[in-house]
Design a protein around this motif. Structure first.
Motif, PDB file in Angstrom:
ATOM      1  N   PHE A 166       0.819  -1.207   0.000  1.00 51.62           N
ATOM      2  CA  PHE A 166       0.000   0.000   0.000  1.00 51.62           C
ATOM      3  C   PHE A 166       0.861   1.269   0.000  1.00 51.62           C
ATOM      4  CE2 PHE A 166      -2.469   3.250   2.246  1.00 51.62           C
ATOM      5  CZ  PHE A 166      -3.561   3.313   1.409  1.00 51.62           C
ATOM      6  N   GLU A 167       1.923   1.268   0.802  1.00 52.95           N
ATOM      7  CA  GLU A 167       2.774   2.458   0.899  1.00 52.95           C
ATOM      8  C   GLU A 167       3.367   2.817  -0.463  1.00 52.95           C
ATOM      9  OE1 GLU A 167       2.819  -0.126   2.776  1.00 52.95           O
ATOM     10  OE2 GLU A 167       2.883   0.406   4.896  1.00 52.95           O
ATOM     11  N   GLY A 168       3.708   1.794  -1.221  1.00 49.88           N
ATOM     12  CA  GLY A 168       4.253   2.019  -2.552  1.00 49.88           C
ATOM     13  C   GLY A 168       3.233   2.719  -3.440  1.00 49.88           C
ATOM     14  N   LEU A 169       1.978   2.277  -3.307  1.00 56.04           N
ATOM     15  CA  LEU A 169       0.909   2.919  -4.082  1.00 56.04           C
ATOM     16  C   LEU A 169       0.756   4.376  -3.683  1.00 56.04           C
ATOM     17  CD1 LEU A 169      -2.240   0.656  -4.491  1.00 56.04           C
ATOM     18  CD2 LEU A 169      -0.513   1.295  -6.152  1.00 56.04           C
ATOM     19  N   VAL A 170       0.898   4.650  -2.380  1.00 60.74           N
ATOM     20  CA  VAL A 170       0.768   6.028  -1.921  1.00 60.74           C
ATOM     21  C   VAL A 170       1.859   6.889  -2.564  1.00 60.74           C
ATOM     22  CG1 VAL A 170       0.917   7.574   0.054  1.00 60.74           C
ATOM     23  CG2 VAL A 170      -0.339   5.438   0.262  1.00 60.74           C
ATOM     24  N   VAL A 171       3.098   6.433  -2.490  1.00 56.90           N
ATOM     25  CA  VAL A 171       4.196   7.211  -3.068  1.00 56.90           C
ATOM     26  C   VAL A 171       3.979   7.395  -4.568  1.00 56.90           C
ATOM     27  CG1 VAL A 171       6.675   7.343  -3.416  1.00 56.90           C
ATOM     28  CG2 VAL A 171       5.780   6.370  -1.302  1.00 56.90           C
ATOM     29  N   ALA A 172       3.582   6.307  -5.245  1.00 54.92           N
ATOM     30  CA  ALA A 172       3.353   6.388  -6.687  1.00 54.92           C
ATOM     31  C   ALA A 172       2.224   7.373  -6.996  1.00 54.92           C
ATOM     32  CB  ALA A 172       3.021   5.007  -7.243  1.00 54.92           C
ATOM     33  N   SER A 173       1.146   7.315  -6.221  1.00 51.65           N
ATOM     34  CA  SER A 173       0.006   8.197  -6.492  1.00 51.65           C
ATOM     35  C   SER A 173       0.364   9.652  -6.246  1.00 51.65           C
ATOM     36  CB  SER A 173      -1.183   7.849  -5.599  1.00 51.65           C
ATOM     37  OG  SER A 173      -1.449   6.498  -5.646  1.00 51.65           O
ATOM     38  N   VAL A 174       1.188   9.894  -5.228  1.00 53.83           N
ATOM     39  CA  VAL A 174       1.594  11.269  -4.961  1.00 53.83           C
ATOM     40  C   VAL A 174       2.318  11.829  -6.180  1.00 53.83           C
ATOM     41  CG1 VAL A 174       3.192  12.682  -3.626  1.00 53.83           C
ATOM     42  CG2 VAL A 174       1.624  11.148  -2.447  1.00 53.83           C
ATOM     43  N   ILE A 175       3.223  11.047  -6.751  1.00 54.38           N
ATOM     44  CA  ILE A 175       3.944  11.511  -7.929  1.00 54.38           C
ATOM     45  C   ILE A 175       2.991  11.664  -9.115  1.00 54.38           C
ATOM     46  CG2 ILE A 175       5.784  10.939  -9.559  1.00 54.38           C
ATOM     47  CD1 ILE A 175       7.121   9.428  -7.228  1.00 54.38           C
ATOM     48  N   TYR A 176       2.137  10.663  -9.273  1.00 52.07           N
ATOM     49  CA  TYR A 176       1.232  10.619 -10.417  1.00 52.07           C
ATOM     50  C   TYR A 176       0.241  11.782 -10.401  1.00 52.07           C
ATOM     51  CZ  TYR A 176      -2.464   8.613 -13.381  1.00 52.07           C
ATOM     52  OH  TYR A 176      -3.419   8.392 -14.337  1.00 52.07           O
ATOM     53  N   SER A 177      -0.252  12.139  -9.218  1.00 51.23           N
ATOM     54  CA  SER A 177      -1.285  13.177  -9.140  1.00 51.23           C
ATOM     55  C   SER A 177      -0.740  14.558  -8.804  1.00 51.23           C
ATOM     56  CB  SER A 177      -2.341  12.795  -8.092  1.00 51.23           C
ATOM     57  OG  SER A 177      -3.004  11.628  -8.473  1.00 51.23           O
ATOM     58  N   LEU A 178       0.578  14.668  -8.699  1.00 47.03           N
ATOM     59  CA  LEU A 178       1.196  15.939  -8.309  1.00 47.03           C
ATOM     60  C   LEU A 178       0.723  17.141  -9.136  1.00 47.03           C
ATOM     61  CD1 LEU A 178       3.249  16.958  -6.199  1.00 47.03           C
ATOM     62  CD2 LEU A 178       5.042  16.624  -7.881  1.00 47.03           C
ATOM     63  N   LEU A 202      -9.456  17.384  -7.758  1.00 50.62           N
ATOM     64  CA  LEU A 202      -8.778  16.787  -8.912  1.00 50.62           C
ATOM     65  C   LEU A 202      -7.783  15.712  -8.479  1.00 50.62           C
ATOM     66  CD1 LEU A 202      -8.120  19.761 -11.357  1.00 50.62           C
ATOM     67  CD2 LEU A 202      -9.858  17.967 -11.479  1.00 50.62           C
ATOM     68  N   SER A 203      -7.007  15.977  -7.407  1.00 49.32           N
ATOM     69  CA  SER A 203      -6.039  14.977  -6.940  1.00 49.32           C
ATOM     70  C   SER A 203      -6.766  13.717  -6.497  1.00 49.32           C
ATOM     71  CB  SER A 203      -5.230  15.491  -5.759  1.00 49.32           C
ATOM     72  OG  SER A 203      -4.733  16.752  -6.014  1.00 49.32           O
ATOM     73  N   PHE A 204      -7.846  13.911  -5.761  1.00 46.11           N
ATOM     74  CA  PHE A 204      -8.611  12.759  -5.275  1.00 46.11           C
ATOM     75  C   PHE A 204      -9.138  11.941  -6.450  1.00 46.11           C
ATOM     76  CE2 PHE A 204     -12.069  10.417  -3.379  1.00 46.11           C
ATOM     77  CZ  PHE A 204     -11.621  10.150  -2.092  1.00 46.11           C
ATOM     78  N   ALA A 205      -9.771  12.637  -7.380  1.00 44.63           N
ATOM     79  CA  ALA A 205     -10.382  11.942  -8.514  1.00 44.63           C
ATOM     80  C   ALA A 205      -9.331  11.258  -9.382  1.00 44.63           C
ATOM     81  CB  ALA A 205     -11.199  12.922  -9.342  1.00 44.63           C
ATOM     82  N   HIS A 206      -8.228  11.954  -9.601  1.00 48.50           N
ATOM     83  CA  HIS A 206      -7.163  11.401 -10.433  1.00 48.50           C
ATOM     84  C   HIS A 206      -6.594  10.141  -9.797  1.00 48.50           C
ATOM     85  CE1 HIS A 206      -3.255  12.066 -12.807  1.00 48.50           C
ATOM     86  NE2 HIS A 206      -4.211  11.930 -13.693  1.00 48.50           N
ATOM     87  N   THR A 207      -6.456  10.143  -8.467  1.00 46.63           N
ATOM     88  CA  THR A 207      -5.934   8.968  -7.767  1.00 46.63           C
ATOM     89  C   THR A 207      -6.926   7.811  -7.822  1.00 46.63           C
ATOM     90  OG1 THR A 207      -4.786  10.463  -6.281  1.00 46.63           O
ATOM     91  CG2 THR A 207      -4.913   8.171  -5.614  1.00 46.63           C
TER      92      THR A 207
END
Lengths: 253, 226
Positions: free
Chosen positions: B90-102, B153-158
């Motif tokens: 899960f933590e990996g997904l969080v880091v990835a999503s932060v970058i992805y939705s930045l 937008l960040s929420f929806a994009h994630t």
């Protein structure tokens, strides 16, 4: 200010590692979609303290994920090769054992008007043929061998649509997107597909036998539930389920 | 009756909430810097920050997979600190999503910072307020609409993320099987009923969030009337 940021970040990460019950995480080749689900359900009825979690995909993808450190406890390959490779490199701790031998079929929807027993002519009539990607799916490899043995591979290769695994290939024909699929027998006789389709069983001698092996991974080696489920798969009850889905089980004809 | 597994939804909402929260903190810092500092290097930073918008998610996923695994740069460090892997967790997904939705957070916030009238900020400084106090009590309240846009937008994009999640997450129940992956899995296993239910819920959820966003944006736009 920065400290508050850092603190909240750590807090959030901490929150999520709560409440994790003991579970058995299984990566299995997609041809086991139905059979292994039934075996796991039966196992959970007999051992309510354990939870079996199933993840399906191609054997090659599973092997690659295990090498990359995926937290799977058991690995069910659709061949012996991937399991043996993992064992040799130390990712599996038990020597791979065969648990089933699979068969493949040619499947069409009943409403397509095609007759699967007219194999391989049916392939020349179809516009799209779904098979699993032979690069990392053993059933895809077997399907390719069949096409080569009937000497039609070169004529139909432009019509092939490749599923990432057999389930995806099956869902391509099931949905009608492809007219013909070369898929595992275990899919063809699942309730879903039986209702809407018919199939032709490809003679065994047209491809090398699909002997499927499994083993316990490094991550699962000290877990009691994992060991129990590992043994359960070879029990008579589990073998009955495998046979019901068209698998041959080792040591029987 | 067909039983619906709600775990993927819960997981998705958890992932999107944590990601959005982290992005809000990171976004405010980054956008504040970008909006009020003029360096040549900012153009490069802005271009870099927008990369996740144009790159195929698989490109991002591929490099994150390499960085995150046990031999990878970030993965090794993480493993040393937390004794756990980033990939397939899960933590990996969080880091990835932060970058992805930045970019979804940084773009609206930067625009928001730039839209706050300079005289308001200068008035606050003149009255002897610190930078931090000005930020919290003057600037941020005056860009509510931008903040809300960034959050939504960040929420929806994630929630909608698939390519990255499938590459660094695998498909592990309760850990990385988010709704988008659960739908893909359901279609693959010919469980169209589950796929329909998940997809319809997502459809309406997204529609309602956007509706709320447009509604609030209209209500909060203070400077276009004057």
């Amino acid at each position: 200010m920065f400290k508050i940021y850092l603190f909240s970040i750590l807090l959030l990460f901490g929150l999520h590692s709560f409440c994790r019950a003991e579970l058995i995480r299984v990566y299995a080749a997609a041809d086991l979609q139905y059979a292994l689900k039934e075996i796991a359900d039966l196992y959970q009825r007999e051992h309510p303290e354990d939870k079996v979690e199933l993840i399906f995909g191609s054997s090659g993808k599973g092997a690659a994920q295990i090498k990359a450190g995926a937290p799977y406890h058991l690995f069910f390959s659709a061949d012996m090769k991937y399991a043996e490779e993992l064992y040799k490199e130390g990712y599996l701790v038990t020597k791979p054992k065969p648990y089933a031998v699979g068969r493949i079929v040619v499947w069409v929807r009943k409403d397509s008007g095609l007759d699967p027993s007219k194999f391989p002519q049916i392939l020349l009539e179809a516009k799209k043929i779904a098979i699993a990607n032979w690069e990392h799916a053993p059933y895809g490899r077997a399907a390719k061998e069949v096409l080569q043995n009937y000497e039609v591979f070169d004529r139909v290769k432009d019509k092939l649509v490749l599923g990432e695994n057999v389930s995806q290939a099956a869902s391509f024909v099931y949905s009608g997107a492809a007219e013909v699929g070369i898929i595992p027998l275990s899919h063809a006789i699942s309730e879903n597909m039986k209702k809407v389709g018919t199939y032709f069983l490809i003679p065994e001698n047209k491809h090398s036998p699909i002997v499927q092996g499994y083993g316990i991974t490094e991550a699962g080696k000290n877990l009691k539930g994992v060991k129990k489920f590992y043994e359960f798969v070879l029990s008579p009850k589990a073998r009955e389920i495998l046979k019901k889905y068209g698998f041959m089980v080792p040591g029987e004809k | 009756m067909h039983e619906i597994n709600w775990l993927p939804f819960w997981l998705t909402i958890k992932l999107a909430s944590i990601t959005t929260f982290l992005l809000l903190l990171i976004g405010i810092l980054l956008s504040y810097y970008l909006a009020y500092n003029r360096h040549k290097i900012n153009t490069i930073i802005e271009a870099l920050l927008s990369l996740p918008l144009v790159l195929p998610p698989t490109v991002l996923g591929f490099y994150l997979l390499i960085l995150f695994n046990k031999q990878g740069l970030i993965g090794t460090l993480w493993y040393k600190i937390f004794n756990k892997q980033l990939v397939f967790h899960f933590e990996g997904l969080v880091v990835a999503s932060v970058i992805y939705s930045l970019p979804m957070m940084v773009h609206p916030l930067t625009a928001g910072f730039r839209s706050v009238p300079k005289n308001l900020i200068e008035a606050s400084f003149t009255l002897g307020k610190s930078r931090l106090e000005t930020l919290i009590r003057v600037i941020l309240p005056n860009m509510k609409a931008s903040i809300l846009t960034g959050i939504v937008l960040s929420f929806a994009h994630t929630v909608g993320e698939f390519g990255v999640a499938v590459m660094v997450g695998g498909n592990i129940e309760g850990e990385t099987r988010v709704v988008s992956i659960a739908i893909y899995s359901a279609v693959e296993s010919m469980d169209y009923k589950t796929a329909h239910i998940y997809a319809l819920i997502l459809f309406f959820m997204s529609f309602l969030t956007l509706l709320a966003l447009y509604f609030l944006n209209k209500k909060w736009k203070p400077y276009d009337k004057a």
